[in-house]
Design a protein around this motif. Structure first.
Motif, PDB file in Angstrom:
ATOM      1  N   ASP A   1       0.859  -1.250  -0.046  1.00 17.69           N
ATOM      2  CA  ASP A   1      -0.069  -0.093   0.176  1.00 17.69           C
ATOM      3  C   ASP A   1       0.881   1.261   0.038  1.00 17.69           C
ATOM      4  O   ASP A   1       0.500   2.122  -0.453  1.00 17.69           O
ATOM      5  CB  ASP A   1      -0.964   0.055   1.257  1.00 17.69           C
ATOM      6  CG  ASP A   1      -2.067  -0.908   1.150  1.00 17.69           C
ATOM      7  OD1 ASP A   1      -2.166  -1.436   0.121  1.00 17.69           O
ATOM      8  OD2 ASP A   1      -2.495  -1.474   1.940  1.00 17.69           O
ATOM      9  N   ARG A   2       2.018   1.299   0.688  1.00 18.24           N
ATOM     10  CA  ARG A   2       2.772   2.499   0.659  1.00 18.24           C
ATOM     11  C   ARG A   2       3.607   2.735  -0.623  1.00 18.24           C
ATOM     12  O   ARG A   2       4.638   3.458  -0.689  1.00 18.24           O
ATOM     13  CB  ARG A   2       3.769   2.333   1.974  1.00 18.24           C
ATOM     14  CG  ARG A   2       4.922   1.105   1.933  1.00 18.24           C
ATOM     15  CD  ARG A   2       5.546   1.333   3.122  1.00 18.24           C
ATOM     16  NE  ARG A   2       6.316   2.581   3.206  1.00 18.24           N
ATOM     17  CZ  ARG A   2       7.436   2.724   4.314  1.00 18.24           C
ATOM     18  NH1 ARG A   2       7.218   1.627   5.315  1.00 18.24           N
ATOM     19  NH2 ARG A   2       7.782   3.522   4.430  1.00 18.24           N
ATOM     20  N   GLY A   3       3.409   1.580  -1.623  1.00 16.79           N
ATOM     21  CA  GLY A   3       4.102   1.755  -2.871  1.00 16.79           C
ATOM     22  C   GLY A   3       5.574   1.196  -2.757  1.00 16.79           C
ATOM     23  O   GLY A   3       6.389   1.430  -3.875  1.00 16.79           O
ATOM     24  N   THR A   4       6.026   0.309  -1.904  1.00 18.37           N
ATOM     25  CA  THR A   4       7.195  -0.240  -1.856  1.00 18.37           C
ATOM     26  C   THR A   4       7.337  -1.695  -2.561  1.00 18.37           C
ATOM     27  O   THR A   4       6.548  -2.625  -2.298  1.00 18.37           O
ATOM     28  CB  THR A   4       7.594  -0.635  -0.486  1.00 18.37           C
ATOM     29  OG1 THR A   4       7.619   0.747  -0.035  1.00 18.37           O
ATOM     30  CG2 THR A   4       9.315  -1.039  -0.587  1.00 18.37           C
ATOM     31  N   PRO A   5       7.960  -1.824  -3.702  1.00 13.24           N
ATOM     32  CA  PRO A   5       7.908  -3.091  -4.372  1.00 13.24           C
ATOM     33  C   PRO A   5       8.430  -4.548  -3.610  1.00 13.24           C
ATOM     34  O   PRO A   5       9.439  -4.452  -2.989  1.00 13.24           O
ATOM     35  CB  PRO A   5       8.551  -2.725  -5.567  1.00 13.24           C
ATOM     36  CG  PRO A   5       8.932  -1.400  -5.991  1.00 13.24           C
ATOM     37  CD  PRO A   5       8.839  -0.951  -4.311  1.00 13.24           C
ATOM     38  N   ILE A   6       7.678  -5.295  -3.414  1.00 13.49           N
ATOM     39  CA  ILE A   6       8.002  -6.502  -2.590  1.00 13.49           C
ATOM     40  C   ILE A   6       7.202  -7.527  -3.090  1.00 13.49           C
ATOM     41  O   ILE A   6       6.462  -7.766  -3.976  1.00 13.49           O
ATOM     42  CB  ILE A   6       7.499  -6.333  -1.183  1.00 13.49           C
ATOM     43  CG1 ILE A   6       7.973  -7.528  -0.305  1.00 13.49           C
ATOM     44  CG2 ILE A   6       5.984  -6.154  -1.243  1.00 13.49           C
ATOM     45  CD1 ILE A   6       7.441  -7.353   1.053  1.00 13.49           C
TER      46      ILE A   6
END
Length: 299
Positions: free
Chosen positions: A58-63
């Protein structure tokens, strides 16, 4: 004792034995996926990491999730979107010794980052629940285990108190490895503790490094894994057996098999002692009279 009562008692004991055997088989063959799924990003249980994985997305961090053996990770080439190294997060279901094998050590020395939650450490006199101060806020820690840090070396403290380190890091070659004494640092049970989620996000977020979560530790396998061997029918057979082992169907099949064997055995031999077949005694006088009567009737 009445033979009927004796037979009934034997049947009761035999029935109790059968029920006990079925219960034991059910316990032994019951799926154990709850333990291996602890710490998985697919799990919504209190000890799972599904909420933290959603938090990162949701925070936009690719994982991404890694579902292949660790040896395959060393052969992975960086994508065009991210030409850097890899940060791998491993969340142990049980505490393990804080040591690396040769493959992991060489992979870290090449410039990658390994974050391991659930490293074994001795129990100290620290309070079970403590609040540790970090750059992203207070972090709730619920464990009395602490790691002793040597005064010299490549190991440094990341989070801890006067009793020892809760989280520490070690430099190896061009990379580093991060250890934590608790596997529940940012589990689903800590959704209300923003500092825990932010702290783990800070640990795994490195410049020009893609973030992967090791789900191979929790039993998940990539369907397109090219490392499998055998024909298509053998793979389907193994997949079906693995599916039965992780569901409640396997104990059911075992119980049906036991009952079927008992039914076949009971059909061939009923409960109780076998009754021998008796030969009726021959009355010679009666047989002579009946034969004479038959002869006179015909005459």
């Amino acid at each position: 004792m009445n033979p009927a009562q004796n037979l009934s008692r034997r049947q009761m004991w035999f029935g109790a034995l059968v029920i006990g055997a079925i219960a034991l088989l059910t316990l032994l063959s019951a799926p154990t996926q709850s333990a291996s799924r602890s710490g998985s990003t697919y799990s919504r249980a209190p000890d799972g990491y599904g909420a933290w994985y959603s938090f990162m997305s949701d925070r936009g961090t690719p994982i991404q999730r890694w579902q292949q053996p660790f040896e395959q990770l060393a052969q992975k080439q960086p994508s065009s979107a991210n030409q850097g190294k890899i940060t791998l997060l491993q969340i142990n279901s049980r505490l393990k010794v804080a040591s690396l094998d040769e493959n992991q050590k060489a992979w870290v020395e090449a410039g990658n980052t390994l974050v391991v939650l659930g490293a074994h450490a001795p129990v100290t006199e620290a309070t079970f629940r403590t609040w540790q101060t970090s750059e992203v806020g207070n972090v709730r820690v619920e464990t009395r285990r602490r790691h002793y840090l040597p005064k010299q070396g490549t190991t440094s403290l990341v989070l801890g108190d006067r009793f020892g380190a809760v989280v520490w890091q070690e430099s190896l070659g061009q990379g580093r490895v991060v250890w934590a004494t608790t596997p529940h640092l940012a589990a689903n049970a800590y959704q209300d503790d923003r500092g825990n989620y932010e702290f783990l996000a800070q640990l795994v977020t490195q410049p020009k490094q893609s973030i992967w979560v090791d789900e191979y530790l929790h039993g998940y396998r990539d369907p397109a894994d090219a490392t499998g061997s055998g024909s298509g029918s053998e793979k389907r057979s193994r997949s079906f057996l693995a599916y039965l082992a992780n569901t409640a169907l396997l104990p059911g099949f075992i119980q049906v098999g036991v009952l079927l064997l008992l039914g076949i055995w009971a059909h061939n031999r009923r409960f109780g002692q076998p009754i021998p077949v008796t030969t009726p005694a021959v009355d010679n006088s009666k047989a002579y009279i009946e034969a004479l009567a038959g002869a006179l009737y015909k005459a």
